[in-house]
Design an enzyme around this catalytic site. Structure first.
Site, mmCIF file in Angstrom:
data_model
loop_
_atom_site.group_PDB
_atom_site.id
_atom_site.type_symbol
_atom_site.label_atom_id
_atom_site.label_comp_id
_atom_site.label_asym_id
_atom_site.label_seq_id
_atom_site.Cartn_x
_atom_site.Cartn_y
_atom_site.Cartn_z
ATOM 1 N N TYR A 11 0.828 -1.218 0.000
ATOM 2 C CA TYR A 11 0.000 0.000 0.000
ATOM 3 C C TYR A 11 0.861 1.267 0.000
ATOM 4 C CZ TYR A 11 -3.091 3.446 2.336
ATOM 5 O OH TYR A 11 -3.781 4.555 2.713
ATOM 6 N N THR A 35 2.320 -10.144 0.866
ATOM 7 C CA THR A 35 1.153 -9.336 1.241
ATOM 8 C C THR A 35 0.852 -8.259 0.196
ATOM 9 O OG1 THR A 35 2.554 -7.896 2.587
ATOM 10 C CG2 THR A 35 1.435 -9.680 3.737
ATOM 11 N N TYR A 141 5.551 -6.348 16.948
ATOM 12 C CA TYR A 141 5.659 -5.518 15.749
ATOM 13 C C TYR A 141 6.460 -4.245 16.060
ATOM 14 C CZ TYR A 141 4.290 -2.061 12.280
ATOM 15 O OH TYR A 141 4.320 -1.057 11.350
ATOM 16 N N ASN A 170 -1.262 7.079 11.506
ATOM 17 C CA ASN A 170 -2.268 6.242 10.814
ATOM 18 C C ASN A 170 -2.393 6.624 9.346
ATOM 19 O OD1 ASN A 170 -2.788 5.976 13.738
ATOM 20 N ND2 ASN A 170 -4.413 4.635 13.013
ATOM 21 N N HIS A 187 -7.636 -2.250 9.473
ATOM 22 C CA HIS A 187 -7.647 -0.798 9.701
ATOM 23 C C HIS A 187 -9.043 -0.188 9.632
ATOM 24 C CE1 HIS A 187 -3.335 -1.345 8.478
ATOM 25 N NE2 HIS A 187 -3.278 -0.863 9.700
ATOM 26 N N THR A 203 -17.253 -3.304 13.418
ATOM 27 C CA THR A 203 -17.298 -3.148 14.875
ATOM 28 C C THR A 203 -16.439 -1.986 15.306
ATOM 29 O OG1 THR A 203 -17.530 -5.533 15.068
ATOM 30 C CG2 THR A 203 -16.958 -4.354 17.072
ATOM 31 N N PHE A 205 -14.371 -0.643 18.123
ATOM 32 C CA PHE A 205 -13.726 -1.330 19.251
ATOM 33 C C PHE A 205 -13.658 -0.452 20.498
ATOM 34 C CE2 PHE A 205 -11.291 -3.608 15.688
ATOM 35 C CZ PHE A 205 -12.192 -4.667 15.663
ATOM 36 N N GLY A 286 -4.540 -3.819 23.318
ATOM 37 C CA GLY A 286 -3.338 -3.095 22.880
ATOM 38 C C GLY A 286 -3.611 -1.768 22.200
HETATM 39 N N1 UDP Z 1 -10.938 0.459 14.935
HETATM 40 C C1 UDP Z 1 -12.264 0.094 15.114
HETATM 41 N N2 UDP Z 1 -12.792 -0.844 14.271
HETATM 42 C C2 UDP Z 1 -12.076 -1.431 13.267
HETATM 43 C C3 UDP Z 1 -10.715 -1.054 13.088
HETATM 44 C C4 UDP Z 1 -10.186 -0.108 13.955
HETATM 45 O O1 UDP Z 1 -12.946 0.610 15.997
HETATM 46 O O2 UDP Z 1 -12.620 -2.278 12.549
HETATM 47 C C5 UDP Z 1 -10.345 1.480 15.816
HETATM 48 C C6 UDP Z 1 -9.162 0.955 16.627
HETATM 49 O O3 UDP Z 1 -9.616 0.445 17.851
HETATM 50 C C7 UDP Z 1 -8.294 2.197 16.780
HETATM 51 C C8 UDP Z 1 -8.609 3.034 15.542
HETATM 52 O O4 UDP Z 1 -9.817 2.503 15.010
HETATM 53 O O5 UDP Z 1 -8.693 2.925 17.908
HETATM 54 C C9 UDP Z 1 -7.536 2.945 14.494
HETATM 55 O O6 UDP Z 1 -7.236 1.565 14.277
HETATM 56 P P1 UDP Z 1 -6.372 1.066 13.045
HETATM 57 O O7 UDP Z 1 -6.335 -0.422 13.106
HETATM 58 O O8 UDP Z 1 -6.874 1.676 11.776
HETATM 59 O O9 UDP Z 1 -4.926 1.670 13.310
HETATM 60 P P2 UDP Z 1 -3.964 1.582 14.597
HETATM 61 O O10 UDP Z 1 -4.163 2.878 15.323
HETATM 62 O O11 UDP Z 1 -4.360 0.383 15.389
HETATM 63 O O12 UDP Z 1 -2.615 1.483 13.992
#
Ligand code: UDP
Length: 332
Positions: A11, A35, A141, A170, A187, A203, A205, A286
């Protein structure tokens, strides 16, 4: 400049290759497509479908093509996978990375730009995060990226390698030609767009974080702004090192603006002109509550300014790319 881009079928890599080519550079791409996607490599680049972790063939590639600089984007980059299987992360990101450094050393390549990550900071106590915020990664990671940053520093001190590690926040959005197609996709923005396309709810999170609307806050940066920073970093890594100066620089790449998950969701609804099907679930393990960069140092050192900083631009470009590429790059 003659530049090798590892992970140029991924990407960030594909959009960066596009940017380097547009700036008139000659580009070689090394990607095993584990990937990435062969279709994401611009045809103007010379593409080797192979790993960066094989020292002898990579040395030959560097020597035979008189490569002057390396942009190292290739890596394993899934947090959850890294917790389940750290060996893969150490093997690819550290052992493989050092093989690439050794190839560079043998071939006399002295400029190196590295895709690092905000994950090196873990859960920082202060915001915005500056480059001197203590490093304390909370998953393999981030730990492997931190370890490789350390290798760059000592290669600089001992062998004269001039490197810049770019700590991405991000990354979001797409160029007209290249976008985000991950399997699995973890993401936020692609998951939102995927929910709109499929009608299956995504969802959210957790909504009980200590933030104004209860959802986590992140610093989103447009992938084309990131590509601009790569170009500038490759140029800056060519400057002679001043006596006593640090040969290995580390720079945050973010905009300095934070948006919550709910703000991203509502911006997506505006861009798309419809509702995003979603449910709220528990927190993802995390996930820190707030990650926002201080982007001052990258501005000072590289003269870089993010030009596509609005959520609407990032989500809008990602949405346009997905509509033009239903099913992504279309590979199994
Ligand atoms: N997030 C979410 N649902 C998803 C993917 C991500 O609610 O399906 C939330 C995640 O908990 C974080 C934010 O979106 O707070 C950004 O997550 P992402 O995986 O895009 O990037 P990260 O910050 O983890 O590198």
């Amino acid at each position: 400049m003659r530049i090798l881009v590892t992970g140029g079928a991924g990407y960030v890599g594909s959009v960066s290759v596009e940017r380097l080519l547009n700036a008139g550079h000659a580009v070689w791409v090394l990607d095993d497509t584990s990937t990435g996607h062969a279709q994401a490599v611009p045809t103007e680049a010379r593409f080797s479908r192979a790993t960066y972790a094989d020292e002898d063939p990579v040395t030959r590639l560097l020597v035979d093509n008189s490569i002057e600089a390396i942009l190292h984007c290739a890596a394993r980059s899934l947090v959850g996978e890294s917790i389940r299987d750290p060996a893969v992360y150490y093997r690819s990101n550290v052992v493989g990375g050092v093989a690439l450094l050794e190839a560079a050393r043998r071939a006399g390549v002295e400029r190196f730009v590295f895709s690092s990550t905000a994950a090196v900071y873990g859960v920082p106590a202060v915001t915005p995060i500056t480059e001197s915020t203590p490093l304390d990664p909370i998953n393999p990671y981030g730990e492997t990226k931190r370890t490789f940053e350390g290798a760059l520093r000592w290669y600089g001190a001992a062998y004269g390698l001039r490197s810049i590690a770019l700590r991405y926040f991000n990354v979001a959005g797409a160029s007209e030609r290249y976008g985000e197609d991950h399997d699995p996709e973890t993401h936020l923005i692609p998951n939102i767009l995927g929910a709109v396309e499929s009608g299956r709810p995504m969802t959210l999170f957790g909504d009980d974080y200590p933030t104004p609307d209860g959802t986590p806050i992140r610093d989103y940066i447009h992938v084309e702004d990131l590509a601009d920073a790569h170009l500038l970093a490759l140029q800056a890594a060519g400057e002679p090192i001043q006596p006593g100066a640090e040969p290995a620089l580390r720079l945050n790449l973010g905009t300095g603006l934070g948006f919550s998950v709910r703000q991203v969701l509502s911006s997506a609804e505006t861009v798309i002109g419809g509702a995003v099907p979603h449910t709220t679930g528990p927190r993802r393990v995390g996930d820190p509550p707030v990650l926002v960069a201080s982007a001052e140092r990258a501005r000072e050192v590289l003269g870089w300014t993010p030009r596509r900083g609005s959520l609407a631009e990032m989500i809008g470009s990602a949405w346009r790319w997905r509509q033009a590429h239903p099913g992504g790059y279309g590979e199994p």
